[in-house]
Design an enzyme around this catalytic site. Structure first.
Site, PDB file in Angstrom:
ATOM      1  N   TYR A 184      38.111 142.327  40.453  1.00 21.25           N
ATOM      2  CA  TYR A 184      38.764 142.624  39.176  1.00 21.25           C
ATOM      3  C   TYR A 184      37.734 142.853  38.071  1.00 21.25           C
ATOM      4  O   TYR A 184      36.846 142.024  37.846  1.00 21.25           O
ATOM      5  CB  TYR A 184      39.674 141.459  38.802  1.00 21.25           C
TER       6      TYR A 184
ATOM      7  N   ASP B 179      39.162 127.042  44.717  1.00 22.54           N
ATOM      8  CA  ASP B 179      39.261 128.327  44.016  1.00 22.54           C
ATOM      9  C   ASP B 179      40.372 128.265  42.974  1.00 22.54           C
ATOM     10  O   ASP B 179      41.551 128.218  43.309  1.00 22.54           O
ATOM     11  CB  ASP B 179      39.528 129.431  45.040  1.00 22.54           C
TER      12      ASP B 179
END
Length: 322
Positions: A92, A272
């Site tokens: 991203y 994460d």
């Protein structure tokens, strides 16, 4: 710290995401329209990158609606092919980067197509491709760009670009069209899963800590971007939640995974915060083809990092048979 379910529960977890009844028809029509707009192919311009063992070309190929998409093609110096090939997608905010970056796959003897990301490429790496598409009100970023309709949603264009990158690669003399793998991390991992569900004949699928998976869960457990862009959008557009989730179902890695048959090697990290592990396991557990997942208990969104790069090279040498 662990940010989600324990590993034993993750391996049993199943996403609540459902398949839209016309999912396959939507994607068949989308790809057919773009293929009709421009035939598969690529324009290659050689680049003097100062490298002694790798040749580099600046690539332009037709993506969504035939719009030009940029990439780098890296090939071991002097190779004539046909070579096993890795098509790679970006995380991203990132683009294709510089011609001297990301040399591991060409150094391993593969052709390597590093695909740019339309409208991104100004976050952590450079890009060179504009996004031409409808927008409307959106949260900064691309997660809500055009999200009021599946037809205008940003990821319809991006996923089509990704499929057409494989189409383009298969036209190149240096590429063995029967030996193509797709890979990427984070957003690139989500794109990889989309391609795995839409393209036949792939040799391997290597999604690393994939983003864009299990939206029904992701929007309720993340308080960090990029998923939180969706949350902030819905906090203002209070009446659109059902419509937004309906749109997202056409772009969910879970639904693409259900259609993918090529062998896959996933990675996931249990600390994460960006792509929480249950969303990754939502796609992994739905994956229809042969699969393996490397679990990194003490890592965040970096996942396996350089270790995964080395593992991928070894996997690809084996599956490519070279």
């Amino acid at each position: 710290m662990l940010v989600d379910l324990p590993e034993a529960e993750l391996r049993q977890y199943r996403s609540a995401q459902t398949d839209p009844a016309d999912f396959d028809a939507f994607w068949e029509a989308t790809l057919a329209e773009s293929r009709a707009a421009a035939p598969a192919g690529a324009e290659l311009v050689p680049v003097d990158a100062g490298l002694r063992t790798v040749d580099v070309w600046d690539v332009t190929f037709p993506g969504f609606a035939g719009q030009p998409i940029r990439a780098w093609l890296r090939v071991p110096r002097g190779a004539t092919g046909p070579l096993p090939t890795v098509v790679q997608y970006q995380g991203y905010g990132g683009g294709r980067g510089l011609p001297t970056e990301n040399l591991v796959y060409s150094a391993a003897g593969f052709a390597h197509l590093m695909v740019d990301t339309r409208g991104q490429g100004s976050g952590w790496s450079l890009g060179a491709t504009a996004d031409a598409g409808e927008t409307g009100p959106q949260i900064p970023g691309v997660m809500t760009r055009g999200i009021d309709s599946r037809d205008t949603y940003y990821y319809r264009r991006l996923f089509t670009d990704a499929v057409r990158a494989v189409d383009a690669a298969r036209t190149l003399d240096v590429v063995d069209p029967a030996r193509i793998a797709v890979t990427g991390g984070s957003q690139g991992g989500g794109i990889t899963l989309a391609v795995a569900g839409l393209v036949e004949g792939l040799t391997a699928v290597l999604p690393q800590v994939p983003f864009l998976c299990d939206f029904p869960r992701a929007v309720t457990i993340h308080d960090s971007d990029p998923y939180h862009e969706l949350v902030r959008y819905l906090a203002q557009h209070r009446t659109k939640a059902s419509a937004v989730l309906e749109t997202l179902a056409y772009f969910d890695g879970v639904n693409f995974a259900r259609r993918a048959t090529a062998p896959a090697w996933f990675t996931v990290a249990l600390m994460d915060e960006v792509c929480k592990p249950s969303t990754v396991f939502g796609a992994y557990n739905a994956y229809a083809g042969p699969k393996h997942i490397d679990v990194f208990p003490f890592n965040g969104h970096e996942g396996g990092g350089a270790q995964t790069d080395g593992d991928n090279v070894r996997i690809l040498h084996e599956v490519f048979g070279d």
